[in-house]
Design a protein around this motif. Structure first.
Motif, mmCIF file in Angstrom:
data_model
loop_
_atom_site.group_PDB
_atom_site.id
_atom_site.type_symbol
_atom_site.label_atom_id
_atom_site.label_comp_id
_atom_site.label_asym_id
_atom_site.label_seq_id
_atom_site.Cartn_x
_atom_site.Cartn_y
_atom_site.Cartn_z
ATOM 1 N N LEU A 1 0.825 -1.199 0.000
ATOM 2 C CA LEU A 1 0.000 0.000 0.000
ATOM 3 C C LEU A 1 0.863 1.254 0.000
ATOM 4 N N ASP A 2 0.232 2.392 -0.345
ATOM 5 C CA ASP A 2 0.888 3.659 -0.066
ATOM 6 C C ASP A 2 0.529 4.093 1.350
ATOM 7 N N ARG A 3 1.022 5.231 1.788
ATOM 8 C CA ARG A 3 0.823 5.636 3.176
ATOM 9 C C ARG A 3 -0.605 6.052 3.478
ATOM 10 N N ASP A 4 -1.435 6.172 2.449
ATOM 11 C CA ASP A 4 -2.860 6.420 2.654
ATOM 12 C C ASP A 4 -3.670 5.130 2.630
ATOM 13 N N GLY A 5 -2.980 3.982 2.470
ATOM 14 C CA GLY A 5 -3.672 2.705 2.469
ATOM 15 C C GLY A 5 -4.204 2.284 1.116
ATOM 16 N N LYS A 6 -3.785 2.948 0.065
ATOM 17 C CA LYS A 6 -4.278 2.639 -1.275
ATOM 18 C C LYS A 6 -3.325 1.680 -1.994
ATOM 19 N N ALA A 7 -3.899 0.875 -2.899
ATOM 20 C CA ALA A 7 -3.087 -0.033 -3.709
ATOM 21 C C ALA A 7 -2.162 0.759 -4.624
ATOM 22 N N LEU A 8 -0.967 0.211 -4.839
ATOM 23 C CA LEU A 8 -0.009 0.864 -5.727
ATOM 24 C C LEU A 8 -0.156 0.313 -7.149
#
Length: 385
Positions: free
Chosen positions: A202-209
């Motif tokens: 994830l990125d630091r916002d919790g989203k898939a990369l």
């Protein structure tokens, strides 16, 4: 009160002077008891005690430490081994069965952002699941708390939540997720539509990369990095390659050490070296084409949890070794030749305590957590000659 215990055993990165002074204060008033070892005399000290099922430790730049307790508390341990009151600001934790407050890590830029990330079991309308939250540590309280990721779907189970958090060199966040234990959930470790038995990136916002391996696969959860895991409770980056290594619990036998690679299938529950607790066979094979092979398998199980590569100078003969905690009362040291394990040593067996986590501290010592209602944070240092 700070209690110290010294045990002889076989057998980093630079820190600020203030951090080293704070950590060195932990070495006072120790009592010695010799124990046989393979390489050098090792001093084992109790840094802090009275922790209720501690799960993870993270080192703050000022020399203090964050420790999570599974019932749902995060505390600060100061240089004298004193425990703070529980930090306010945590979201509700589902502390039942194996669930509770789990891992904690600092953001790579913590000195500027003050961000802390943690994983925990969360109660939901449809059951429970592993979630990840972040917040800012300001004046010993958590502010701007936000849940950034939720394992889906939530189910009625109180087992196999995972979960370890590891920041990669590129800033991506790996999160290990269990397959929720029951057989009808375990089979979904092979199902790319769910987060059961997966490691996500994830990125630091919790989203898939967008460079995740299943980003463009129809029906697959885009967060998935690898799949076919049972219950990964130890993970760390290899200090040279930067690859993610992880340990996961087998059933009765079959604990594994794996190199976790993009898109790889680690086999559970089709491929395993273990059997059911009832004695019944599991899976269809111990090896299979298309299934990633483990670097090491433990039969019988040691109940692997916690993983660290040692890179420091203080315990120099151990540099490059892998350390794995075992809930069956041991800390395991592994020597590597590339990607092969060439030697194993079992440490701390005299303590007869469950080892939940292991970390290298900024002073070059190893720190471990013992998992019990009165758990301890221990420091492993080289004994004076």
């Amino acid at each position: 009160m700070l209690h110290k215990r010294i045990v002889s055993q076989r057998s980093g990165s630079a820190a600020t002077l203030g951090c080293l002074l704070a950590l060195s204060a932990l070495a006072t008033h120790a009592q010695e008891r010799p124990v046989s070892s393979e390489r050098f005399a090792l001093r084992v000290e109790t840094v802090a005690s009275g922790l209720e099922h501690p799960w993870s430790v993270a080192f703050l730049p000022d020399g203090r430490m964050l420790v999570t307790e599974r019932p749902g508390r995060m505390r600060i341990v100061n240089g004298d081994g004193e425990l703070s009151a529980p930090l306010p600001g945590l979201p509700a934790v589902a502390a039942r069965g194996q669930g509770g407050l789990l891992d904690v890590v600092l953001a790579p830029d913590f000195a500027e952002s003050r961000q802390v990330f943690w994983s925990y079991a969360e109660r939901r309308a449809e059951g429970s699941g592993t979630s990840v939250a972040r917040g800012r540590l300001v004046n010993d309280r958590l502010e701007d708390v936000k849940v950034i990721f939720r394992q889906t779907p939530g189910v009625e189970s109180h087992g196999h939540f995972g979960s370890r958090l590891v920041f990669a060199r590129d800033g991506a966040l790996f999160v290990t997720l269990g397959e929720r234990q029951a057989r009808h959930f375990a089979v979904r470790a092979q199902d790319l539509e769910t987060h059961f038995g997966k490691i996500v990136r994830l990125d630091r916002d919790g989203k898939a990369l967008p460079d995740n391996p299943f980003w463009r696969v129809a029906g697959a959860a885009p967060e998935i990095w690898s799949y076919g895991h049972r219950n990964v409770q130890g993970a760390a980056l290899h200090p040279q390659t930067g690859e993610l290594w992880a340990v996961e619990h087998g059933p009765k036998g079959g604990d594994e050490l794996n190199i976790v690679r993009a898109g790889a299938n680690y086999g559970w529950p089709l491929v395993t070296h273990g059997i059911a607790y009832s004695g019944e066979p599991l899976g269809v094979a111990t090896e299979r084409p298309g299934i990633a092979s483990a670097v090491k398998v433990w039969v019988p199980s040691i109940a692997t949890t916690g993983l660290a590569f040692y890179t420091g100078d203080r315990l120099a003969p151990w540099r490059g070794n892998v350390f794995v905690g075992g809930l069956y009362g041991m800390l395991v040291r592994l020597e590597l030749d590339g990607e092969r394990v060439v030697h194993e040593e079992r440490l701390l067996t005299e303590l007869k305590e469950r080892i939940r986590d292991v970390r290298q501290g900024p002073d070059g010592c190893l720190y471990v957590l013992t998992d019990s209602p009165k758990g301890r944070l221990l420091k492993l240092d080289r004994a004076a000659p």
